[in-house]
Design an enzyme around this catalytic site. Structure first.
Site, PDB file in Angstrom:
ATOM      1  N   GLU A 200       0.842  -1.187   0.000  1.00  0.00           N
ATOM      2  CA  GLU A 200       0.000   0.000   0.000  1.00  0.00           C
ATOM      3  C   GLU A 200       0.879   1.239   0.000  1.00  0.00           C
ATOM      4  O   GLU A 200       2.089   1.164   0.284  1.00  0.00           O
ATOM      5  CB  GLU A 200      -0.952   0.020   1.199  1.00  0.00           C
ATOM      6  CG  GLU A 200      -0.292   0.218   2.530  1.00  0.00           C
ATOM      7  CD  GLU A 200      -1.281   0.213   3.700  1.00  0.00           C
ATOM      8  OE1 GLU A 200      -2.403  -0.283   3.530  1.00  0.00           O
ATOM      9  OE2 GLU A 200      -0.898   0.692   4.783  1.00  0.00           O
ATOM     10  N   ARG A 292      -8.910  -7.964  20.388  1.00  0.00           N
ATOM     11  CA  ARG A 292      -8.613  -8.343  21.778  1.00  0.00           C
ATOM     12  C   ARG A 292      -8.540  -7.083  22.620  1.00  0.00           C
ATOM     13  O   ARG A 292      -8.605  -5.971  22.092  1.00  0.00           O
ATOM     14  CB  ARG A 292      -7.261  -9.067  21.837  1.00  0.00           C
ATOM     15  CG  ARG A 292      -6.152  -8.263  21.147  1.00  0.00           C
ATOM     16  CD  ARG A 292      -4.778  -8.818  21.363  1.00  0.00           C
ATOM     17  NE  ARG A 292      -3.799  -8.211  20.492  1.00  0.00           N
ATOM     18  CZ  ARG A 292      -3.233  -7.024  20.670  1.00  0.00           C
ATOM     19  NH1 ARG A 292      -3.589  -6.283  21.709  1.00  0.00           N
ATOM     20  NH2 ARG A 292      -2.327  -6.550  19.831  1.00  0.00           N
TER      21      ARG A 292
END
Length: 446
Positions: A200, A292
């Protein structure tokens, strides 16, 4: 509510979870390696089970041993903390098959958001901005060169799995790409068992800003504002703060809505974090999601008053969120310093016995730690020994409070990063909020 939870982790996060469980009236089970028998989480849990020798693969990553410990102690749920098995969808599936609740998202959500390519594809569908890049993994160096030229240099090569800077290479020219591509793939294979990478556009001098979200199993999702994690070294966070100095109310609203939309797109149902890069023009781009609880969650707790771990447990049990978005208010400013057992100049690990230990206190000071006088810091695991968190009405006051707390912090017998944190708190650019992800590299060169 759950009667008993097993904590499949160690160190400060295990202790952090135990504290919330005690306040909720939930019994706890600590698991530990033979090297960790004197760790504080083992001493403070209601029960403890040894699950293997020091190497993580034989203990904290030993799924069979952890499941056996849960069944032996009749634990109804397992909290994975962060690291280790916390983002392992196979572990989540095994828990479910064994009739044990995994305190985290579904395995399906983890798989989608744990792979950077599928995560990008998921958020694009709901209009979350991303940096220009490949929509699939890149497997051939000639393809990588072609794609990079189309995107425009500089570009960044990233492993589709994992994180922490492994399998990540910045490339400024076509000539440098073949070696960087090969190195990134090798690091990805070594670190994550998957050599796949994608490319990217590289966002130069960005701010690393993330949004904490809470989601239940009933489709409700809220965000708790942002954290600024721009102070990092080798892609590892060193200092975090909330809120970010770069964020306006409009930007917070836009990023928050994007984070909520991304979570809903994958039917997310736990706590989690959407990570963004913010460029010099305050444009933001989705980078990845951490499925998480994160190391830096305390700064969000300090400015919102929300116990993130408690909400994670409630969500896993199936309860609805207690908050709407209008209930979330940001109050004051919080800063967290990660205290590592490392040489503060060379940043090399410094395990050994702590001969003297005193934590700071006072109004607005919190220490999440698991070490004590005569505790031996082990060479087998991460070097984080404590998180020093402060909260004050303003950022200026928070910096002064952190500087004071660092002066009070005593750890003798080993070297720590406390001196480095003191240096940052006194740095003019940090004080003025002139920071980005290259801050520490510039500071080291001064």
């Amino acid at each position: 509510m759950f009667h008993k939870i097993l904590i499949a982790n160690r160190g400060e996060i295990a202790l952090r979870i135990i504290r919330t469980c005690k306040e909720m009236g939930i019994k706890t089970v600590a698991v530990y390696s033979t090297a960790d028998s004197e760790s504080l989480h083992v001493k403070l849990a209601d029960e403890s089970v040894c699950i293997g020798p020091p190497p993580s693969l034989s203990s904290y990553l030993n799924i069979n041993a952890i499941i056996s410990a849960a069944e032996l102690t009749d634990a109804e749920a397992i909290h994975p903390g962060y690291g280790f098995l916390s983002e392992n969808p196979i572990f989540a599936e095994i828990c479910e098959k064994c009739g044990i609740t995994f305190i985290g998202p579904t395995a399906e959500s983890m798989r989608i958001m744990g792979d950077k390519i599928s995560a990008r594809q998921a958020v694009i569908k709901v209009g979350v901005p991303i940096l220009p890049g490949t929509k699939e993994g890149v497997h051939d160096v000639n393809e990588a060169i072609r794609v990079a030229k189309e995107i425009g240099f500089p570009v960044i090569i990233k492993a589709t799995a994992g994180g922490g800077g492994r399998g990540m290479k910045i490339v400024h020219s076509p000539a440098a790409l073949p070696n960087a591509f090969a190195t990134a793939r090798a690091e990805a294979q070594s670190g994550f068992g998957n050599p796949e990478v994608y490319i990217e556009r590289y966002c130069e001098s960005p701010r690393h800003v993330e949004i904490q979200i809470l989601a239940d199993k009933h489709g409700n999702v809220v965000h708790l504002g942002e954290r600024d994690c721009s102070i990092q070294r080798r892609h590892q966070k060193v200092i975090e703060e909330a809120p970010s100095t770069v964020t306006t109310p409009e930007l917070r609203k836009a990023m928050g809505e994007a984070a909520v939309a991304a979570a809903k797109a994958v039917n997310y149902c736990s706590v989690g974090t959407m990570e963004f890069l913010v460029d010099k023009n305050n444009n933001f781009f989705f980078m990845e999601m951490n499925t998480r609880v994160q190391v830096e969650h305390p700064v969000t707790e300090m400015v919102t008053g929300v116990d993130v771990v408690k909400e994670q447990i409630r969500s896993a049990y199936g309860l609805k969120l207690r908050y709407t978005q209008d209930d979330i208010k940001i109050k004051g400013h919080s800063i967290e310093c990660r205290i590592n057992a490392e040489d503060s100049v060379k940043f090399t690990p410094c395990p050994g016995k702590i001969t003297d230990h005193h934590t700071p206190g006072g109004l607005g000071v919190r220490v999440d730690s698991f070490v004590y006088t005569n505790y031996s810091v082990l060479p087998h695991y991460d070097s984080l020994i404590a998180k020093l968190i402060v909260h004050a009405d303003t950022r200026e006051e928070a910096i002064k409070r952190m500087a004071r707390a660092l002066d009070e912090y005593i750890v003798e017998g080993i070297k720590t990063t406390i001196p480095f944190h003191k240096r940052i708190m006194a740095n003019k650019d940090f004080i003025e909020g002139n920071i980005d992800t290259g801050f520490i590299e510039r500071l080291v060169l001064e």
